[in-house]
Design a protein around this motif. Structure first.
Motif, short mmCIF file in Angstrom:
data_model
loop_
_atom_site.label_atom_id
_atom_site.label_comp_id
_atom_site.label_asym_id
_atom_site.label_seq_id
_atom_site.Cartn_x
_atom_site.Cartn_y
_atom_site.Cartn_z
N LYS A 252 27.70 -38.22 -15.24
CA LYS A 252 27.00 -38.03 -16.52
C LYS A 252 25.55 -37.71 -16.22
O LYS A 252 24.92 -38.37 -15.40
CB LYS A 252 27.11 -39.29 -17.38
N TYR A 253 25.05 -36.68 -16.90
CA TYR A 253 23.68 -36.22 -16.68
C TYR A 253 22.88 -36.37 -17.96
O TYR A 253 23.39 -36.11 -19.06
CB TYR A 253 23.69 -34.75 -16.25
N PHE A 254 21.61 -36.71 -17.82
CA PHE A 254 20.74 -36.93 -18.97
C PHE A 254 19.43 -36.18 -18.80
O PHE A 254 18.97 -35.96 -17.68
CB PHE A 254 20.47 -38.42 -19.15
N ALA B 220 20.48 -32.87 -17.09
CA ALA B 220 21.48 -32.11 -17.85
C ALA B 220 21.06 -30.65 -17.99
O ALA B 220 21.91 -29.75 -17.95
CB ALA B 220 21.69 -32.76 -19.22
N ASP B 221 19.76 -30.42 -18.13
CA ASP B 221 19.28 -29.04 -18.20
C ASP B 221 19.54 -28.30 -16.89
O ASP B 221 19.96 -27.14 -16.89
CB ASP B 221 17.78 -29.01 -18.51
N THR C 176 25.17 -29.10 -18.10
CA THR C 176 26.24 -29.89 -18.69
C THR C 176 25.78 -31.34 -18.81
O THR C 176 24.87 -31.77 -18.12
CB THR C 176 27.54 -29.79 -17.85
N ASN C 177 26.43 -32.07 -19.69
CA ASN C 177 26.14 -33.50 -19.84
C ASN C 177 27.09 -34.36 -19.02
O ASN C 177 26.79 -35.51 -18.74
CB ASN C 177 26.24 -33.92 -21.31
N GLU C 178 28.25 -33.79 -18.69
CA GLU C 178 29.27 -34.58 -18.00
C GLU C 178 30.23 -33.65 -17.25
O GLU C 178 30.52 -32.56 -17.72
CB GLU C 178 30.05 -35.40 -19.03
#
Length: 80
Positions: A6-8, A12-13, A17-19
């Motif tokens: 999971k990326y935040f 994420a940028d 993707t967020n996951e």
């Protein structure tokens, strides 16, 4: 073995993707191994600092990853 990443925030940028699901090829894979692979895959990660949480617990040392672990990469955040 498969883990969920999971990326935040900025991470994420960078990953766009967020996951994502990530397959591990060996059973003695650590958080340090993961970071090395992600730095190769997403060059932009090399230039930022971030914390790693394994199953909702932030870790500062290398730990072994297990099937179905959830790994979060957390950018620095300011409090107030």
């Amino acid at each position: 073995m498969t883990i969920t990443l999971k990326y935040f925030g900025l991470i994420a940028d960078i990953t766009n993707t967020n996951e994502e699901l990530y397959s591990l090829e060996k059973s003695d894979f650590t958080t340090n191994d993961l970071i090395k692979e992600l730095n190769k895959r997403y060059i932009g990660l090399q230039n930022i600092s971030f914390a790693i949480a394994v199953n909702k617990s932030i870790t500062t040392t290398a730990i072994n990853l297990n099937n179905n672990d959830i790994i979060a990469l957390l950018p620095p955040f300011a409090g107030g």
